[in-house]
Design an enzyme around this catalytic site. Structure first.
Site, mmCIF file in Angstrom:
data_model
loop_
_atom_site.group_PDB
_atom_site.id
_atom_site.type_symbol
_atom_site.label_atom_id
_atom_site.label_comp_id
_atom_site.label_asym_id
_atom_site.label_seq_id
_atom_site.Cartn_x
_atom_site.Cartn_y
_atom_site.Cartn_z
ATOM 1 N N HIS A 30 0.864 -1.184 0.000
ATOM 2 C CA HIS A 30 0.000 0.000 0.000
ATOM 3 C C HIS A 30 0.900 1.234 0.000
ATOM 4 C CE1 HIS A 30 -3.658 2.166 0.223
ATOM 5 N NE2 HIS A 30 -3.398 2.716 1.397
ATOM 6 N N HIS A 42 -3.242 8.960 1.154
ATOM 7 C CA HIS A 42 -3.185 7.795 0.273
ATOM 8 C C HIS A 42 -4.542 7.574 -0.388
ATOM 9 C CE1 HIS A 42 -4.833 5.151 3.683
ATOM 10 N NE2 HIS A 42 -4.477 6.266 4.299
ATOM 11 N N CYS A 152 -3.342 2.882 -5.600
ATOM 12 C CA CYS A 152 -2.645 3.739 -4.639
ATOM 13 C C CYS A 152 -1.249 4.128 -5.112
ATOM 14 C CB CYS A 152 -2.566 3.041 -3.272
ATOM 15 S SG CYS A 152 -1.734 1.435 -3.299
#
Length: 261
Positions: A30, A42, A152
């Protein structure tokens, strides 16, 4: 950071850093932008969901995700999130290790880092501009989430470079997505070489070579099907329809420039 590892300590973080953390079993990472004051901006699917495909694969992906309960502040922001959200660093890491994404790496180092989603040939913009883009998108939103075309990592790379893929039917700039597709592609493209050699080691070397070449060619720093667009124009264009994302494709459609304009 070592030659083949981007792992860093929290004390070395600087505003504008593109950071990431691998999830369980290194299935995916991530990504986000550290903006200072222990905060990370994010991109998610919305309501705090980090990753998803919209298929049955989501059951497998969600099982690999973080299971640490976020703090009350981050939970409230996740519920109100339109995709882009701000979290504290602890919640962002979710018990994982902190890594910093590298920009402007040499071709040799890029190929040496065999796992995608850790570095790029592209050069980062100044940190002040990176933080501005991240905060602006936090307040105004960023496209539609797609695990292969707008995820992301794509968000973080845009914040760092101001670059987006502009052509239809292509994978986004995400190194993770390229790696996922590059592995099977390498196996397919290396199949004809079996007619030349049946040596298992020779076939393995060929497959690795094809995989590395596909990653190198598809890196955002090498692509020609990209556009640099200011963050204000991106969000204003999406809102007004001057910049569109084709349904089901998640690519940008840009207006034609007028001659002499």
């Amino acid at each position: 950071m070592g030659l083949l590892s981007n792992r860093i300590g929290k004390e070395s973080l600087k505003p504008g850093d593109h950071i990431y953390s691998w999830r369980t079993a290194y299935i995916y990472a991530h990504h986000g932008i550290y903006v200072g004051d222990d905060k990370v901006i994010h991109f998610t699917r919305g309501r705090g969901e980090e990753v998803g495909t919209g298929t049955v694969l989501d059951v497998f992906l969600s099982s690999s995700g973080p299971h640490r309960a976020p703090c009350s502040t981050c939970t409230n922001q996740a519920l109100e999130s339109r995709g882009v959200m701000s979290s504290c660093l602890i919640c962002f890491l979710a018990g994982g290790v902190l890594y910093r994404f590298e920009y402007g790496v040499s071709p040799a180092l890029f190929i040496a880092k065999a796992r995608g989603g850790t570095c790029t040939l592209a050069v980062s913009d100044p940190s002040e501009m990176v933080v501005h883009r991240a905060k602006y998108l936090l307040n105004n939103g960023f496209r539609c989430y797609s695990v292969f075309k707008t995820n992301c990592e794509d968000f973080a790379i845009y914040c760092k470079t101001g670059i987006l893929v502009a052509e239809r039917g292509v994978v986004g700039q995400s190194g993770q997505a390229i790696s996922i597709i590059g592995g099977p592609l390498a196996a397919v493209l290396s199949t004809p070489f079996r007619l030349i050699t049946t040596n298992v080691y020779g076939m393995a070397v060929t497959a690795v070579g094809v995989y590395c070449a596909s990653r190198y060619i598809a890196d955002i720093g090498n692509r020609i099907d990209v556009v640099r667009i200011p963050v204000e124009e991106l969000t204003a264009g999406l809102a007004s329809g001057r910049v569109r994302i084709a349904e089901g494709a998640n690519h940008l459609t840009l207006p034609q420039r007028q001659e002499g304009g």
